[in-house]
Design a protein around this motif. Structure first.
Motif, short mmCIF file in Angstrom:
data_model
loop_
_atom_site.label_atom_id
_atom_site.label_comp_id
_atom_site.label_asym_id
_atom_site.label_seq_id
_atom_site.Cartn_x
_atom_site.Cartn_y
_atom_site.Cartn_z
N UNK A 12 0.83 -1.21 0.00
CA UNK A 12 0.00 0.00 0.00
C UNK A 12 0.87 1.25 0.00
N UNK A 13 2.01 1.19 0.69
CA UNK A 13 2.93 2.32 0.65
C UNK A 13 3.43 2.58 -0.76
N UNK A 14 3.73 1.50 -1.50
CA UNK A 14 4.18 1.63 -2.88
C UNK A 14 3.07 2.25 -3.74
N UNK A 15 1.84 1.80 -3.56
CA UNK A 15 0.74 2.35 -4.35
C UNK A 15 0.54 3.84 -4.06
N UNK A 16 0.67 4.24 -2.82
CA UNK A 16 0.56 5.67 -2.50
C UNK A 16 1.70 6.45 -3.16
N UNK A 17 2.89 5.87 -3.15
CA UNK A 17 4.06 6.50 -3.77
C UNK A 17 3.83 6.68 -5.27
N UNK A 18 3.32 5.64 -5.93
CA UNK A 18 3.04 5.72 -7.36
C UNK A 18 1.91 6.68 -7.66
N UNK A 19 0.90 6.70 -6.79
CA UNK A 19 -0.23 7.61 -6.99
C UNK A 19 0.22 9.07 -6.96
N UNK A 20 1.15 9.39 -6.05
CA UNK A 20 1.65 10.77 -5.97
C UNK A 20 2.35 11.18 -7.25
N UNK A 21 2.85 10.23 -8.02
CA UNK A 21 3.55 10.51 -9.26
C UNK A 21 2.66 10.33 -10.49
N UNK A 22 1.42 9.94 -10.29
CA UNK A 22 0.52 9.74 -11.41
C UNK A 22 0.91 8.56 -12.28
N UNK A 23 1.54 7.55 -11.67
CA UNK A 23 2.05 6.40 -12.41
C UNK A 23 0.97 5.32 -12.54
N UNK A 24 0.89 4.72 -13.72
CA UNK A 24 -0.06 3.64 -13.95
C UNK A 24 0.47 2.35 -13.35
N UNK A 25 -0.39 1.60 -12.69
CA UNK A 25 -0.02 0.32 -12.09
C UNK A 25 -1.29 -0.44 -11.75
N UNK A 26 -1.13 -1.73 -11.53
CA UNK A 26 -2.20 -2.54 -10.96
C UNK A 26 -1.58 -3.40 -9.87
N UNK A 27 -2.40 -4.13 -9.14
CA UNK A 27 -1.88 -4.88 -8.00
C UNK A 27 -2.45 -6.29 -7.97
N UNK A 28 -1.70 -7.15 -7.28
CA UNK A 28 -2.15 -8.52 -7.05
C UNK A 28 -1.70 -8.94 -5.67
N UNK A 29 -2.56 -9.69 -4.98
CA UNK A 29 -2.22 -10.26 -3.68
C UNK A 29 -2.81 -11.67 -3.62
N UNK A 30 -1.99 -12.62 -3.22
CA UNK A 30 -2.46 -14.00 -3.19
C UNK A 30 -3.56 -14.22 -2.17
N UNK A 31 -3.47 -13.51 -1.04
CA UNK A 31 -4.48 -13.64 0.02
C UNK A 31 -4.85 -12.25 0.53
N UNK A 32 -5.57 -11.50 -0.27
CA UNK A 32 -5.84 -10.10 0.09
C UNK A 32 -6.80 -9.96 1.27
N UNK A 33 -6.54 -8.98 2.08
CA UNK A 33 -7.47 -8.64 3.15
C UNK A 33 -8.44 -7.59 2.62
N UNK A 34 -9.70 -7.67 3.01
CA UNK A 34 -10.69 -6.71 2.48
C UNK A 34 -10.28 -5.25 2.70
N UNK A 35 -9.72 -4.94 3.85
CA UNK A 35 -9.33 -3.55 4.13
C UNK A 35 -8.22 -3.09 3.18
N UNK A 36 -7.29 -3.99 2.86
CA UNK A 36 -6.22 -3.63 1.94
C UNK A 36 -6.75 -3.42 0.52
#
Length: 418
Positions: A12-36
């Motif tokens: 989530x820290x990485x996604x916030x970092x990328x969001x501040x730069x307007x960078x395109x990305x997607x995410x994957x988690x093998x066992x995601x938590x609903x809050x995440x």
């Protein structure tokens, strides 16, 4: 396209970092938590499949194994797999102190950041401790960061180059993840991989494995000899690291004066801290001591005879290496948690052992304290678990709090030493 593999604190820290730069990305988690998942989507990112060949860069969370089949497939298809520390270093160029070792990382990291601040350098502690480096690297006015680096994080550095590297020790840990001592040490030593003569390497000259690695580095070598007590050793390393980075930034600093100041800093909770006493018996909390080297140092520093509370989820500890110090200084071994009975069997030839058969963590610590005090003939009770906490506690901090609360319940006089 960039893929963030694994959410949690780092992802989530990485996604916030990328969001501040307007960078395109997607995410994957093998066992995601609903809050995440909710937090990632709120940042404007969508989940995606880790399809090989689709991604140029993959930023993997430290908890995802380096040999995870999906990451291996992505790399074979041409993706560069890195971690958040590498990302922050590449994107910001922020001067860094990188701290690693089997024991003592957090206290050294926190002390170094505090000393830099007292020298007038706007600094922050980050990395393996909260917050992740990507969360502080963009902070306005920040001049430097001190980064605690685990072997999991160092596995994924490529060009990462701190201005000051701190190598505290090389012992035994995380064999369940790395598979061998050699692979664990190789991960740790990636901290040194890109150092140049313009950089400084603060290192423990008393550890032969550390010394050998340091002597092969082109960096300016800054050796130190450990003190008699773990916190003092960390203060010494922090003073040298802070002075080295201050010098690189054009600010003069006296390492001796910094070391004296570091010894006055408040202790980091859960790290070899005297938290109270019951009568004449000193009670010491070293909940973070899950590695063999950290436990050995704690047993050597605690007043003997020691009543030692040990146990939890074993991470591959080298029990045999503790035989001399247990034989010499420990009067009573109090074994708790999932692997406590096995630890008790290993140490039974050298000291009296008692297995605390209590599944609930806080109650197990309370019973261990009661047993130690009732036994008599001890000068200190030391919690140095040699194992992870997750069988009975949320984390080592929860275990530390529970230990202090148990001390009060058994009638101890509790305090927080500075």
């Amino acid at each position: 396209m960039t893929l963030v593999y694994g959410l949690g604190r780092s992802g989530l820290g990485v996604l916030r970092f990328l969001a501040r730069r307007g960078r395109a990305a997607c995410f994957h988690d093998d066992r995601p938590r609903p809050a995440d998942l909710a937090a990632a989507r709120a940042l404007g990112f969508a989940a995606c499949d880790p399809e090989p060949g689709r991604f140029r860069t993959v930023i993997a969370a430290p908890g995802v194994p380096i040999d995870h089949p999906a990451l291996v497939a992505l790399a074979r298809a041409g993706a560069e797999v890195i971690g958040e520390v590498e990302l922050a270093w590449r994107e910001t160029g922020l001067p860094l102190v990188g701290v690693t070792g089997t024991a003592g990382k957090t206290t050294t990291t926190v002390f170094t950041a505090r000393l830099l601040e007292e020298l007038g350098v706007a600094a922050a502690a980050a990395g393996n401790i909260d917050p992740p480096l990507v969360e502080v690297a963009d902070r306005p006015g920040l001049e430097a960061a001190v980064v605690e680096l685990s072997s999991f994080q160092l596995e994924r550095v490529r060009a990462f180059r701190p201005r000051v590297a701190v190598l505290l020790n090389l012992g035994t840990d995380h064999l369940d993840r790395h598979g061998s001592l050699e692979r664990y040490h190789a991960a740790k030593l990636r901290l040194l991989a890109n150092l140049t003569p313009e950089d400084a390497l603060v290192y423990n000259a008393a550890d032969p494995r550390v010394r050998a690695a340091a002597e092969g580095s082109p960096a300016r070598l800054v050796p130190f000899v450990p003190a008699a007590e773990p916190r003092a050793t960390n203060a010494r390393a922090a003073a040298l690291a802070a002075a080295a980075l201050a010098g690189a930034l054009g600010r003069a600093a006296d390492p001796g004066a910094l070391e004296a100041r570091a010894l006055e800093l408040p202790a980091v909770p859960g790290r070899f801290e005297t938290v109270g006493r019951v009568g004449d018996v000193v009670v010491i909390d070293d909940s973070i001591a899950t590695r063999t080297e950290a436990v050995r140092a704690a047993l050597q520093a605690a007043p003997a005879p020691v009543a030692w509370i040990v146990g939890g989820e074993d991470k591959g500890a080298d029990l045999g290496a503790l035989e001399p110090v247990v034989r010499e200084r420990v009067a009573l071994v109090l074994a708790i948690g999932r692997d406590g009975p096995r630890f008790a069997r290993a140490f039974a030839p050298y000291a009296r052992t008692v297995v605390i058969e209590e599944p609930e963590g806080p109650r197990a610590l309370e019973r261990a304290l009661e047993t130690a005090l009732a036994a008599g003939g001890v000068a200190s009770v030391l919690l140095a678990p040699l194992a992870a906490s997750f069988d009975q506690f949320e984390d080592y901090k929860h275990r530390s709090r529970a230990f202090r609360e148990a001390l009060v319940r058994v009638g101890g006089e509790a305090w927080t030493a500075s």
